[in-house]
Enzyme design. Structure first.
Site, PDB file in Angstrom:
ATOM      1  N   ARG A   1      16.012   8.802  23.640  1.00 52.79           N
ATOM      2  CA  ARG A   1      16.950   9.509  23.052  1.00 52.79           C
ATOM      3  C   ARG A   1      17.337  10.461  22.336  1.00 52.79           C
ATOM      4  NH1 ARG A   1      18.041   4.786  25.935  1.00 52.79           N
ATOM      5  NH2 ARG A   1      18.988   4.422  27.963  1.00 52.79           N
TER       6      ARG A   1
ATOM      7  N   TYR B   1      12.888 -12.857  33.591  1.00 50.66           N
ATOM      8  CA  TYR B   1      11.581 -13.099  33.465  1.00 50.66           C
ATOM      9  C   TYR B   1      10.328 -12.581  33.784  1.00 50.66           C
ATOM     10  CZ  TYR B   1      13.746 -18.103  35.597  1.00 50.66           C
ATOM     11  OH  TYR B   1      14.769 -18.797  35.118  1.00 50.66           O
TER      12      TYR B   1
ATOM     13  N   HIS C   1      19.066  14.713  27.452  1.00 48.86           N
ATOM     14  CA  HIS C   1      19.009  13.861  28.499  1.00 48.86           C
ATOM     15  C   HIS C   1      17.870  15.275  30.190  1.00 48.86           C
ATOM     16  CE1 HIS C   1      20.655  11.853  32.354  1.00 48.86           C
ATOM     17  NE2 HIS C   1      20.437  10.499  31.637  1.00 48.86           N
TER      18      HIS C   1
ATOM     19  N   LYS D   1      20.802   2.193  22.707  1.00 48.95           N
ATOM     20  CA  LYS D   1      21.845   1.323  23.598  1.00 48.95           C
ATOM     21  C   LYS D   1      21.468   0.487  24.062  1.00 48.95           C
ATOM     22  CE  LYS D   1      23.622   3.817  27.831  1.00 48.95           C
ATOM     23  NZ  LYS D   1      23.465   4.720  28.959  1.00 48.95           N
TER      24      LYS D   1
ATOM     25  N   HIS E   1      14.330   1.712  30.383  1.00 50.18           N
ATOM     26  CA  HIS E   1      14.945   1.082  30.854  1.00 50.18           C
ATOM     27  C   HIS E   1      14.546  -0.370  31.351  1.00 50.18           C
ATOM     28  CE1 HIS E   1      16.476   5.589  32.889  1.00 50.18           C
ATOM     29  NE2 HIS E   1      17.220   4.657  31.697  1.00 50.18           N
TER      30      HIS E   1
ATOM     31  N   ARG F   1      14.504  14.180  29.570  1.00 51.56           N
ATOM     32  CA  ARG F   1      14.507  12.886  29.733  1.00 51.56           C
ATOM     33  C   ARG F   1      13.867  12.923  31.452  1.00 51.56           C
ATOM     34  NH1 ARG F   1      15.673   7.924  27.277  1.00 51.56           N
ATOM     35  NH2 ARG F   1      16.839   6.898  28.434  1.00 51.56           N
TER      36      ARG F   1
END
Length: 153
Positions: free
Chosen positions: A3, A126, A89, A30, A116, A92
């Site tokens: 970002r 996990y 953005h 973020k 993400h 990206r």
């Protein structure tokens, strides 16, 4: 594929040239979790160039006062000046799509490059894999692809 805020606030102390990693601390993310970015050969070359321009030795992209990072709007303004009518953005999104459609890199690698989480909260709890080797390969390919496009090949 970070970002804008993460990029402009990046510090020299976050760069680990021995392991070829840029480690963005959780307090600047973020998602409030550390993000490890494998550095491609192209990124290391750019960093070496940026380092020579650093006056204070703190921020990679220094503001006018040299005590703070550049203004968060500077990248957008610079893109507009050269006729690139998009947002960070948008870049990206372009990179993510290009890596999948042209580079054929997996969705997991693409999502990790964007910092993400993968899957549900349970799956994320996990599966702690950072996919560093796969992301390094994708970023190396991406850097080579950018250089190829710049040259007009």
């Amino acid at each position: 594929m970070t970002r804008v805020q993460e990029g402009i606030e990046s510090k020299h102390s976050e760069i680990d040239l021995i392991n070829k990693l840029w480690i963005i601390p959780a307090d600047r993310k973020k998602e409030r979790r550390e993000h490890i970015v494998p550095m491609s050969g192209m990124l290391i070359e750019l960093y070496d160039e940026i380092r020579t321009m650093s006056v204070s030795g703190v921020y990679l992209f220094e503001g006018r006062d040299l005590k703070n990072p550049m203004n968060k709007e500077s990248p957008r303004v610079a893109m507009q000046r050269v006729g690139l009518m998009t947002t960070a953005h948008g870049l990206r999104s372009l990179a993510r799509t290009y890596l999948r459609e042209v580079g054929k890199f997996s969705d997991d690698v693409g999502e990790k490059l964007l910092a993400h989480s993968l899957g549900t909260k349970t799956q994320t709890a996990y599966n702690r894999s950072e996919l560093l080797d796969e992301r390094r390969e994708a970023l190396e390919w991406w850097g080579n692809e950018i250089q190829r496009l710049i040259k007009g090949d």
